[in-house]
Design a protein around this motif. Sequence first.
Motif, PDB file in Angstrom:
ATOM      1  N   TYR A 182      31.996  48.462  38.956  1.00 24.88           N
ATOM      2  CA  TYR A 182      33.563  48.722  38.143  1.00 24.88           C
ATOM      3  C   TYR A 182      33.718  47.754  37.352  1.00 24.88           C
ATOM      4  O   TYR A 182      33.058  46.505  37.484  1.00 24.88           O
ATOM      5  CB  TYR A 182      34.340  48.546  39.286  1.00 24.88           C
ATOM      6  CG  TYR A 182      34.583  47.999  39.878  1.00 24.88           C
ATOM      7  CD1 TYR A 182      35.891  47.154  40.145  1.00 24.88           C
ATOM      8  CD2 TYR A 182      33.921  47.776  41.012  1.00 24.88           C
ATOM      9  CE1 TYR A 182      36.177  46.123  41.044  1.00 24.88           C
ATOM     10  CE2 TYR A 182      34.069  46.991  42.564  1.00 24.88           C
ATOM     11  CZ  TYR A 182      35.391  46.056  41.723  1.00 24.88           C
ATOM     12  OH  TYR A 182      36.160  44.474  42.847  1.00 24.88           O
ATOM     13  N   ALA A 183      34.998  47.822  36.512  1.00 21.46           N
ATOM     14  CA  ALA A 183      35.823  46.645  35.625  1.00 21.46           C
ATOM     15  C   ALA A 183      36.956  47.022  36.334  1.00 21.46           C
ATOM     16  O   ALA A 183      37.558  48.221  36.689  1.00 21.46           O
ATOM     17  CB  ALA A 183      35.655  46.828  34.393  1.00 21.46           C
ATOM     18  N   ASN A 205      44.365  48.971  37.020  1.00 19.25           N
ATOM     19  CA  ASN A 205      43.858  49.949  36.345  1.00 19.25           C
ATOM     20  C   ASN A 205      42.411  48.994  36.671  1.00 19.25           C
ATOM     21  O   ASN A 205      41.337  48.151  36.610  1.00 19.25           O
ATOM     22  CB  ASN A 205      43.643  50.863  35.019  1.00 19.25           C
ATOM     23  CG  ASN A 205      43.865  51.964  34.885  1.00 19.25           C
ATOM     24  OD1 ASN A 205      43.392  52.322  36.506  1.00 19.25           O
ATOM     25  ND2 ASN A 205      43.357  52.586  34.246  1.00 19.25           N
ATOM     26  N   VAL A 206      41.814  50.313  37.158  1.00 20.55           N
ATOM     27  CA  VAL A 206      39.721  50.206  37.717  1.00 20.55           C
ATOM     28  C   VAL A 206      39.182  51.171  36.494  1.00 20.55           C
ATOM     29  O   VAL A 206      39.722  51.830  37.001  1.00 20.55           O
ATOM     30  CB  VAL A 206      39.333  50.847  39.340  1.00 20.55           C
ATOM     31  CG1 VAL A 206      38.252  50.280  39.260  1.00 20.55           C
ATOM     32  CG2 VAL A 206      40.919  49.329  39.881  1.00 20.55           C
ATOM     33  N   TYR A 207      38.056  50.436  36.533  1.00 17.65           N
ATOM     34  CA  TYR A 207      37.267  51.694  35.020  1.00 17.65           C
ATOM     35  C   TYR A 207      35.778  51.285  36.325  1.00 17.65           C
ATOM     36  O   TYR A 207      35.179  50.410  36.096  1.00 17.65           O
ATOM     37  CB  TYR A 207      37.361  51.138  33.678  1.00 17.65           C
ATOM     38  CG  TYR A 207      38.348  50.609  33.274  1.00 17.65           C
ATOM     39  CD1 TYR A 207      39.307  51.991  32.328  1.00 17.65           C
ATOM     40  CD2 TYR A 207      39.886  49.580  33.353  1.00 17.65           C
ATOM     41  CE1 TYR A 207      40.350  51.685  31.851  1.00 17.65           C
ATOM     42  CE2 TYR A 207      40.226  49.576  32.995  1.00 17.65           C
ATOM     43  CZ  TYR A 207      41.074  50.942  31.718  1.00 17.65           C
ATOM     44  OH  TYR A 207      42.880  50.720  31.282  1.00 17.65           O
ATOM     45  N   ASP A 208      35.102  52.038  36.281  1.00 19.23           N
ATOM     46  CA  ASP A 208      33.858  52.666  36.449  1.00 19.23           C
ATOM     47  C   ASP A 208      32.053  53.096  35.609  1.00 19.23           C
ATOM     48  O   ASP A 208      31.572  53.746  36.399  1.00 19.23           O
ATOM     49  CB  ASP A 208      33.885  53.806  37.762  1.00 19.23           C
ATOM     50  CG  ASP A 208      34.764  54.903  37.893  1.00 19.23           C
ATOM     51  OD1 ASP A 208      34.214  55.487  36.636  1.00 19.23           O
ATOM     52  OD2 ASP A 208      33.998  55.633  38.815  1.00 19.23           O
ATOM     53  N   TYR A 223      32.044  43.737  36.733  1.00 19.21           N
ATOM     54  CA  TYR A 223      31.310  43.787  38.610  1.00 19.21           C
ATOM     55  C   TYR A 223      30.047  44.274  38.551  1.00 19.21           C
ATOM     56  O   TYR A 223      30.359  45.261  37.816  1.00 19.21           O
ATOM     57  CB  TYR A 223      32.000  43.314  40.077  1.00 19.21           C
ATOM     58  CG  TYR A 223      32.657  42.773  40.126  1.00 19.21           C
ATOM     59  CD1 TYR A 223      32.501  41.133  40.294  1.00 19.21           C
ATOM     60  CD2 TYR A 223      34.139  43.220  39.749  1.00 19.21           C
ATOM     61  CE1 TYR A 223      33.968  40.581  40.389  1.00 19.21           C
ATOM     62  CE2 TYR A 223      35.354  41.935  40.160  1.00 19.21           C
ATOM     63  CZ  TYR A 223      34.950  41.044  40.554  1.00 19.21           C
ATOM     64  OH  TYR A 223      35.792  39.950  40.733  1.00 19.21           O
ATOM     65  N   ASP A 224      28.530  44.056  38.409  1.00 19.01           N
ATOM     66  CA  ASP A 224      28.145  44.719  38.415  1.00 19.01           C
ATOM     67  C   ASP A 224      27.138  44.949  40.230  1.00 19.01           C
ATOM     68  O   ASP A 224      27.556  44.588  41.078  1.00 19.01           O
ATOM     69  CB  ASP A 224      26.737  44.326  37.464  1.00 19.01           C
ATOM     70  CG  ASP A 224      25.848  43.440  37.768  1.00 19.01           C
ATOM     71  OD1 ASP A 224      25.702  42.714  39.104  1.00 19.01           O
ATOM     72  OD2 ASP A 224      25.044  42.819  37.149  1.00 19.01           O
ATOM     73  N   MET A 225      26.300  45.736  40.130  1.00 18.84           N
ATOM     74  CA  MET A 225      25.924  46.928  41.205  1.00 18.84           C
ATOM     75  C   MET A 225      24.833  44.869  41.741  1.00 18.84           C
ATOM     76  O   MET A 225      24.771  45.197  43.006  1.00 18.84           O
ATOM     77  CB  MET A 225      25.063  47.738  41.196  1.00 18.84           C
ATOM     78  CG  MET A 225      25.525  48.949  41.141  1.00 18.84           C
ATOM     79  SD  MET A 225      27.081  49.310  41.852  1.00 18.84           S
ATOM     80  CE  MET A 225      26.387  50.146  43.586  1.00 18.84           C
ATOM     81  N   ALA A 226      24.599  43.858  41.499  1.00 17.47           N
ATOM     82  CA  ALA A 226      23.813  42.908  41.923  1.00 17.47           C
ATOM     83  C   ALA A 226      25.339  41.861  41.979  1.00 17.47           C
ATOM     84  O   ALA A 226      24.879  41.020  42.965  1.00 17.47           O
ATOM     85  CB  ALA A 226      22.742  42.084  40.726  1.00 17.47           C
TER      86      ALA A 226
END
Length: 385
Positions: free
Chosen positions: A228-229, A244-247, A274-277
């Motif tokens: 998410y960002a 606000n959150v963006y996925d 952020y990425d999944m890692a």
Amino acid sequence: TATYTLKFDRMSPMISDVTVNATSGPGQEVKVKAKIVDKGIGKLKYIFANNIMMKEIKESGMYEATIKTPLYKESGLFNLKITAGDVFGNKAVYPIKVFVDAEPPTVNLYLKSSEKAVLVNDNSAYFFKSEPTLRYEAVTDGRIKPITKMYLDCGRKVIENGSKISGTHFIEITSTNVTNNMVMTINRRFTVIVDNTKPTIKMEIPSVINSTSGTKTSIFINDEYLRYAILTIKSEDGKILYENVYDENGKKTLNLADKLKDIDNNVLVELVAYDMAGNSSRILRRVKVDTVPPSIKSIKLNEGVLEIKMSESVKGNPQAKVTLISQSGEKLIGIGKIEGNMIYVYKFNDNEKVKSNEKYKVGIEDVTDNAGNAVENNFKEWRRL
């Protein structure tokens, strides 16, 4: 005359040097050994471990008995006791507790790196910045270390605990409880994705946000494994003004003028992805926000000239268009000259009808403040000239 010697024995037997398996399985034989001495004048009459008579071992002077543990369905404590008594009725009791382990080992599989450790579930994917190690943890209720083996990809190839791993794999783990010979087997199919690349983010934002420029803000987010960002706007004292959150990846266009109304101050605009890692990227900007529109402070008719005082300095495009609406509904239009925070209207389309001490609704067009905000409170109230 007769002389008698009377001896009294009130001393109980002494039980010491007791040994027994602290942990056992259900229905298993447990050997109980103990040293039992009676220092009184009487002889030992009986020695029992629970209801089993203990036998003397001549070579060592110890006594022993074999007791079978109960067939527990769940792990728990089994209470034993050694009871010794002499011919005079003196008795000693020594309680013992044996833990009966009635369960197979509990086995968990983990992926571990310097940043984190995660429990591995079946048919799942896991993300790491660097190649993690594969570790199992196998424990028994009785805390006796089980015999555990880990096999790779449906074969009988044993891999060591703590081996590095990436990609898609099938893992089988068998663990045997040596106390009761019960076996636990777990199977896990999973994928490890190693990703050390930070998300790509961009932010296009004007140095001053007002009612016009605030519509031109955009952000760009791109990462193959985006989690998410988050876009956050804070005042300089830390108060969150907008978030606000963006996925999803892509370009987003925002109207921050709508989100930041009636603000005249510096703000901090932060975009973090952020990425999944666990990789992250961050952009932080300090921008000026001025979304407070100029307003009419006062208005009066001075010797035929309409003088309008504004809340701040304004500018026209190129001049101010001023409209008066009388209580009878007549509309009078004039062109105003701008000087700082003042607007002067020298002539209307029908000067004869503009009267002092009458009420009018006033509207101003083609006028903004220096930040580009248009005039507020047009035609909202009756004003007496």
